[in-house]
Design a protein around this motif. Structure first.
Motif, mmCIF file in Angstrom:
data_model
loop_
_atom_site.group_PDB
_atom_site.id
_atom_site.type_symbol
_atom_site.label_atom_id
_atom_site.label_comp_id
_atom_site.label_asym_id
_atom_site.label_seq_id
_atom_site.Cartn_x
_atom_site.Cartn_y
_atom_site.Cartn_z
ATOM 1 N N ARG A 155 18.781 25.289 30.113
ATOM 2 C CA ARG A 155 18.324 25.086 31.485
ATOM 3 C C ARG A 155 18.270 23.576 31.705
ATOM 4 O O ARG A 155 18.011 22.818 30.775
ATOM 5 N N SER A 156 18.486 23.168 32.921
ATOM 6 C CA SER A 156 18.430 21.749 33.246
ATOM 7 C C SER A 156 17.115 21.163 32.734
ATOM 8 O O SER A 156 16.054 21.731 32.943
ATOM 9 N N GLY A 157 17.205 20.048 32.044
ATOM 10 C CA GLY A 157 16.021 19.412 31.476
ATOM 11 C C GLY A 157 15.903 19.605 29.974
ATOM 12 O O GLY A 157 15.188 18.864 29.311
ATOM 13 N N THR A 158 16.622 20.586 29.423
ATOM 14 C CA THR A 158 16.577 20.826 27.974
ATOM 15 C C THR A 158 17.051 19.602 27.204
ATOM 16 O O THR A 158 16.588 19.336 26.094
ATOM 17 N N GLU A 159 17.933 18.815 27.820
ATOM 18 C CA GLU A 159 18.476 17.640 27.141
ATOM 19 C C GLU A 159 17.386 16.626 26.796
ATOM 20 O O GLU A 159 17.516 15.890 25.811
ATOM 21 N N ALA A 160 16.304 16.589 27.542
ATOM 22 C CA ALA A 160 15.195 15.674 27.216
ATOM 23 C C ALA A 160 14.552 16.089 25.894
ATOM 24 O O ALA A 160 14.199 15.235 25.069
ATOM 25 N N GLU A 161 14.431 17.385 25.669
ATOM 26 C CA GLU A 161 13.899 17.877 24.392
ATOM 27 C C GLU A 161 14.873 17.582 23.259
ATOM 28 O O GLU A 161 14.474 17.163 22.178
ATOM 29 N N TYR A 162 16.177 17.793 23.515
ATOM 30 C CA TYR A 162 17.191 17.439 22.516
ATOM 31 C C TYR A 162 17.025 15.974 22.115
ATOM 32 O O TYR A 162 17.020 15.640 20.935
ATOM 33 N N ARG A 164 14.487 13.902 22.369
ATOM 34 C CA ARG A 164 13.247 13.654 21.618
ATOM 35 C C ARG A 164 13.434 14.077 20.155
ATOM 36 O O ARG A 164 13.057 13.353 19.226
ATOM 37 N N GLN A 165 14.031 15.226 19.934
ATOM 38 C CA GLN A 165 14.232 15.735 18.573
ATOM 39 C C GLN A 165 15.256 14.889 17.807
ATOM 40 O O GLN A 165 15.060 14.593 16.622
ATOM 41 N N ILE A 166 16.319 14.488 18.464
ATOM 42 C CA ILE A 166 17.330 13.638 17.819
ATOM 43 C C ILE A 166 16.702 12.320 17.386
ATOM 44 O O ILE A 166 16.884 11.874 16.244
ATOM 45 N N ARG A 167 15.942 11.697 18.270
ATOM 46 C CA ARG A 167 15.297 10.424 17.946
ATOM 47 C C ARG A 167 14.366 10.565 16.755
ATOM 48 O O ARG A 167 14.341 9.706 15.864
ATOM 49 N N ALA A 168 13.574 11.645 16.720
ATOM 50 C CA ALA A 168 12.656 11.873 15.605
ATOM 51 C C ALA A 168 13.420 12.039 14.294
ATOM 52 O O ALA A 168 13.039 11.464 13.271
ATOM 53 N N LEU A 169 14.517 12.790 14.324
ATOM 54 C CA LEU A 169 15.302 13.005 13.100
ATOM 55 C C LEU A 169 15.996 11.730 12.650
ATOM 56 O O LEU A 169 16.134 11.482 11.442
ATOM 57 N N LEU A 170 16.435 10.904 13.579
ATOM 58 C CA LEU A 170 17.092 9.637 13.211
ATOM 59 C C LEU A 170 16.094 8.669 12.565
ATOM 60 O O LEU A 170 16.500 7.834 11.753
ATOM 61 N N LYS A 171 14.812 8.784 12.901
ATOM 62 C CA LYS A 171 13.787 7.897 12.329
ATOM 63 C C LYS A 171 13.396 8.306 10.927
ATOM 64 O O LYS A 171 12.805 7.507 10.207
ATOM 65 N N GLU A 172 13.659 9.549 10.539
ATOM 66 C CA GLU A 172 13.233 10.039 9.211
ATOM 67 C C GLU A 172 14.056 9.409 8.106
ATOM 68 O O GLU A 172 15.191 9.078 8.232
#
Length: 172
Positions: A155-162, A164-172
């Motif tokens: 649904r429109s807006g799901t990309e914001a969650e993507y 957030r999750q990508i950024r968190a995984l890149l920081k690990e």
């Protein structure tokens, strides 16, 4: 007869996608976060075959899509933006197309200006490995090859969650 039946089924699924935001496929058990991502090798629409295991050390998003899926087509420009923004930071986006005819995937990918690799899963072997139950389906895999997030539908807006999750995984 079988081709006609498939055509009618696709039309019905596309209508459901428009109404529900995700085309529903036969139910299957969901892949579990923290479990190892099932390895696969698929032919790319252009370029060499891609093997998931060879991407260890990268954060990988695997997005399952089909040309008949309206939410899939709606999501593609947003995925292109994520690919462009994070590709240089250790992020890889793979679009796994499940159409039986790769020409359909090539046409839509060109029309939408898809910049990330499009892989072909016409026999649905990889889709079955990932217990595909909705279109699109997106799996985020960490640098160690473990499933971290699973998204069914779009649904429109799901990309914001993507993001957030990508950024968190890149920081690990």
């Amino acid at each position: 007869m079988a081709d006609r039946l498939r055509s009618v089924l696709r039309t019905c699924l596309a209508a459901l996608a428009t109404l529900a935001g995700a085309a529903v496929l036969p139910a299957a058990a969901a892949i579990a976060p923290s479990a190892p991502a099932p390895d696969f090798t698929l032919k790319a629409l252009s370029g060499p075959n891609v093997r998931l295991q060879e991407l260890r050390g990268q954060v990988v998003m695997v997005n399952f899509w089909a040309t008949w899926c309206a939410p899939c087509r709606e999501e593609m420009p947003e995925l292109n933006k994520l690919h462009a923004k994070y590709q240089a930071s250790g992020f890889t986006l793979l679009g796994v197309n499940i159409d039986e005819d790769s020409r359909n995937a090539a046409g839509i990918a060109a029309q939408l200006g898809v910049k990330f690799p499009v892989l072909l899963d016409a026999d649905k072997r990889v889709s079955k490995l990932y217990d595909l139950s909705a279109m699109p389906s997106t799996v985020l895999i960490d640098r160690d090859g473990k499933v971290r997030f699973v998204h069914r539908g779009y649904r429109s807006g799901t990309e914001a969650e993507y993001e957030r999750q990508i950024r968190a995984l890149l920081k690990e």
